[in-house]
Design an enzyme around this catalytic site. Structure first.
Site, PDB file in Angstrom:
ATOM      1  N   LYS A   3     -12.874  -0.621   6.376  1.00 18.09           N
ATOM      2  CA  LYS A   3     -13.637  -1.725   5.549  1.00 18.09           C
ATOM      3  C   LYS A   3     -14.520  -2.421   5.851  1.00 18.09           C
ATOM      4  O   LYS A   3     -15.533  -2.768   5.380  1.00 18.09           O
ATOM      5  CB  LYS A   3     -12.501  -2.294   4.854  1.00 18.09           C
ATOM      6  CG  LYS A   3     -11.074  -1.747   4.447  1.00 18.09           C
ATOM      7  CD  LYS A   3     -10.958  -0.815   2.964  1.00 18.09           C
ATOM      8  CE  LYS A   3     -10.132   0.109   3.064  1.00 18.09           C
ATOM      9  NZ  LYS A   3      -9.505   0.643   2.155  1.00 18.09           N
TER      10      LYS A   3
ATOM     11  N   TRP B 271       0.800  -1.083  -0.084  1.00 19.97           N
ATOM     12  CA  TRP B 271      -0.170   0.014   0.035  1.00 19.97           C
ATOM     13  C   TRP B 271       1.066   1.168   0.022  1.00 19.97           C
ATOM     14  O   TRP B 271       1.932   1.289   0.663  1.00 19.97           O
ATOM     15  CB  TRP B 271      -1.071   0.176   1.063  1.00 19.97           C
ATOM     16  CG  TRP B 271      -1.901   1.051   1.389  1.00 19.97           C
ATOM     17  CD1 TRP B 271      -2.665   1.580   0.399  1.00 19.97           C
ATOM     18  CD2 TRP B 271      -1.867   1.860   2.708  1.00 19.97           C
ATOM     19  NE1 TRP B 271      -3.366   2.503   0.975  1.00 19.97           N
ATOM     20  CE2 TRP B 271      -3.090   2.750   2.418  1.00 19.97           C
ATOM     21  CE3 TRP B 271      -1.302   2.147   3.699  1.00 19.97           C
ATOM     22  CZ2 TRP B 271      -3.450   3.825   3.286  1.00 19.97           C
ATOM     23  CZ3 TRP B 271      -1.720   2.990   4.796  1.00 19.97           C
ATOM     24  CH2 TRP B 271      -2.644   3.691   4.384  1.00 19.97           C
TER      25      TRP B 271
ATOM     26  N   ASP C  65      -0.148  -4.615   9.711  1.00 16.09           N
ATOM     27  CA  ASP C  65      -1.372  -3.567   9.374  1.00 16.09           C
ATOM     28  C   ASP C  65      -2.428  -4.667   9.043  1.00 16.09           C
ATOM     29  O   ASP C  65      -2.350  -5.339   8.085  1.00 16.09           O
ATOM     30  CB  ASP C  65      -0.660  -3.174   8.147  1.00 16.09           C
ATOM     31  CG  ASP C  65      -1.616  -2.041   7.594  1.00 16.09           C
ATOM     32  OD1 ASP C  65      -2.840  -2.002   8.015  1.00 16.09           O
ATOM     33  OD2 ASP C  65      -1.684  -1.345   6.412  1.00 16.09           O
TER      34      ASP C  65
HETATM   35  C1  LIG Z   1      -3.086  -1.894   3.855  1.00 14.83           C
HETATM   36  C2  LIG Z   1      -3.955  -0.848   4.184  1.00 14.83           C
HETATM   37  N1  LIG Z   1      -3.314  -0.418   5.508  1.00 14.83           N
HETATM   38  C3  LIG Z   1      -3.986   0.782   6.021  1.00 14.83           C
HETATM   39  C4  LIG Z   1      -5.159   1.351   5.196  1.00 14.83           C
HETATM   40  C5  LIG Z   1      -5.683   2.470   5.766  1.00 14.83           C
HETATM   41  O1  LIG Z   1      -6.871   2.455   6.345  1.00 14.83           O
HETATM   42  P1  LIG Z   1      -7.658   3.790   6.983  1.00 14.83           P
HETATM   43  O2  LIG Z   1      -8.615   4.329   5.800  1.00 14.83           O
HETATM   44  O3  LIG Z   1      -8.544   3.043   7.994  1.00 14.83           O
HETATM   45  O4  LIG Z   1      -6.746   4.617   7.157  1.00 14.83           O
HETATM   46  C6  LIG Z   1      -5.308   0.831   3.995  1.00 14.83           C
HETATM   47  C7  LIG Z   1      -6.517   1.450   3.132  1.00 14.83           C
HETATM   48  O5  LIG Z   1      -6.644   1.435   1.957  1.00 14.83           O
HETATM   49  C8  LIG Z   1      -4.774  -0.269   3.309  1.00 14.83           C
HETATM   50  O6  LIG Z   1      -5.142  -0.793   2.400  1.00 14.83           O
END
Ligand SMILES: Cc1ncc(COP(=O)(O)O)c(C=O)c1O
Length: 465
Positions: free
Chosen positions: A311, A193, A275
């Site tokens: 999500k 990401w 994560d």
């Molecule tokens: C791998 C990963 N980590 C963290 C996040 C962050 O999520 P948030 O929207 O809760 O900050 C995302 C969001 O797309 C993600 O895909």
């Protein structure tokens, strides 16, 4: 503190810079003598009185930043008037009608909260809503976790998964592997990401590296490369690991592969920073998706785990996240949390309540909890269906290449293996929006657009090399 400040580049005061620039057209005047005052406002008044062109802005040297790719893609999609357009770029769940989904359990709890007169809008504690922190941590670690039983875990409510990663990274830079050791290597998977790099960089880390993860030729995990990179990493390096449903490849290690990873990480004293943004999205089962994190805890690691409820609760804009800290004993965790309080205080001071209340209410009530798990399964099942349908269409069309990875990958995303040129073709000729890496969000597919997407991919693969 002084040491930390000295890391900042020294720059002239913005106000002084602005004033010098403002002064330049009238540099022969004694401003004070004309009674206009020496501050920028006075200079502006003077320039206006003399009929001079307005001086340039104090921001005129600010460079234009590149837009964030995934948000830009969605903006382009919105502006596209073509009725066939499909957005496979966005990182959010969509229904078969292509619409965002408010989970029914979330709507139910929102109504309950709205009617609850005992709630108010007072500040939450700096570390967040206690019942949220506890319940959220329990679904990641499991009720029977040794870390919970031995009271050697704690957590901090954060602004989404991003916020949890950010405060975790900030803490590690301040206090891990020496004080303010910004040069500790931080390893993120290749690919990952894209925000992982940004978040650890923003926390001050200067040595962000990648570890091998994706084998493009076999369209699967490069376990050998990953283990080699771990072996070669300096001791105490930080490793960011995706708890499940790896973004963007949709490929997770199997339990046997995790065992190998654990063995190297233990031997090399590597720090696991999980994560967890997609719990429930890999298998539709919360416990199965938490397997890796729980395994590391059972193996005795001290670790961080950044949880996102964006999500799996569909609470994207409520910014609900939780940073779990597992330590060797309670005393260590108490001290860590005391420092976390200092970090949060200067970042957002205290977190927002609404999303945390929704999650806490749902997780602490057995009936709502069951309903939530069903809602998560609804999302996971729709994704699985779209995977099967896309693969079978591509195979039926005889699209060159193999397409088994579409159903073998898990979670919201699929790493299609499409080249950048093929992606460009899809965006420009077919109005199908996806990331340049070839990542697609399976939720962008619906029973109505599947045929169009499959034939377009077929065309892209056959026409564009
Ligand atoms: C791998 C990963 N980590 C963290 C996040 C962050 O999520 P948030 O929207 O809760 O900050 C995302 C969001 O797309 C993600 O895909």
């Amino acid at each position: 503190m002084a040491e930390r400040e000295s890391l900042l580049p020294t720059r002239p005061s913005v106000q002084r810079l602005g004033r010098d620039r403002l002064l330049s057209p009238v540099k022969d005047f004694r401003i004070d003598a004309l009674g206009a005052g020496a501050g920028p406002g006075g200079v502006r008044a003077l320039a206006a009185a003399l009929g001079l062109a307005m001086p340039s802005s104090i921001f005129s040297d600010v460079p234009q930043a590149q837009p964030v790719v995934v948000f830009k893609l969605t903006a382009d999609f919105r502006e596209d008037p073509d009725p066939r357009k499909v957005n496979l770029g966005v990182g959010a769940y969509r229904t078969d009608e292509g619409q965002p989904w408010v989970l029914p359990v979330v709507r139910k709890v929102e109504l309950q909260l709205a009617k609850n007169d005992s709630l108010n809008h007072e500040y939450l504690p700096i570390l967040g809503l206690p019942e949220f922190r506890t319940n959220a941590s329990h679904i990641a670690l499991g009720e029977d976790s040794p870390a919970i039983k031995e009271k050697r875990m704690g957590s901090v409510q954060a602004l989404g998964g991003t916020g949890a990663l950010r405060i975790g990274a900030e803490f590690l830079r301040r206090w891990y592997n020496g004080t303010n050791n910004a040069s500790t290597p931080v390893y993120v998977s290749a690919p990952t990401w894209e925000n992982h790099n940004g978040v650890f960089g923003a926390a001050g880390f200067v040595d962000i590296r990648t570890y091998r993860y994706w084998d493009a030729a076999k369209r699967g995990l490069d376990l050998k490369g990953l283990l080699q990179d771990m072996e070669n990493a300096p001791e105490f390096s930080i490793f960011v690991l995706h708890a499940c449903a790896h973004n963007p490849t949709g490929t997770d290690p199997t339990p046997e592969q995790w065992e190998k990873i654990v063995s190297v990480m233990k031997r090399r004293f590597l720090f696991p920073f999980f994560d967890s943004a997609y719990q429930g999205f890999s298998s539709g089962d919360l416990d199965k998706d938490a397997w890796a994190v729980r395994y590391f805890v059972n193996e005795g690691f001290e670790l961080f785990c950044a949880q996102s409820f964006s999500k799996n609760f569909g609470l994207y804009n409520e910014r609900v996240g939780n940073l779990i800290v597992v330590g060797k004993d309670a005393d260590n965790v108490v001290r860590v949390l005391s420092q976390m309080e200092k970090i949060v205080r200067v970042l957002w001071s205290n977190p927002p309540a609404q999303g945390a209340r929704i999650v806490a209410t749902t997780l602490s009530n057995p009936e709502l909890f069951t309903e939530w798990k069903e809602n998560v399964k609804t999302m996971a099942d729709r994704i699985l269906l779209m995977r099967t349908e896309l693969r079978s269409r591509l195979e039926a069309l005889g699209t060159p290449g193999t397409w088994n990875h579409i159903t073998e990958q898990i979670g919201m995303f699929s790493f299609t293996g499409l080249t950048t040129k093929q992606v460009e073709y899809l965006v420009n000729e077919k109005h199908i929006y996806l990331l340049p890496s070839g990542r697609i969000n399976m939720c962008g597919l619906t029973t109505k657009n599947l045929d169009y997407v499959a034939t377009s991919i077929h065309e892209a693969v056959t026409k564009v090399q």
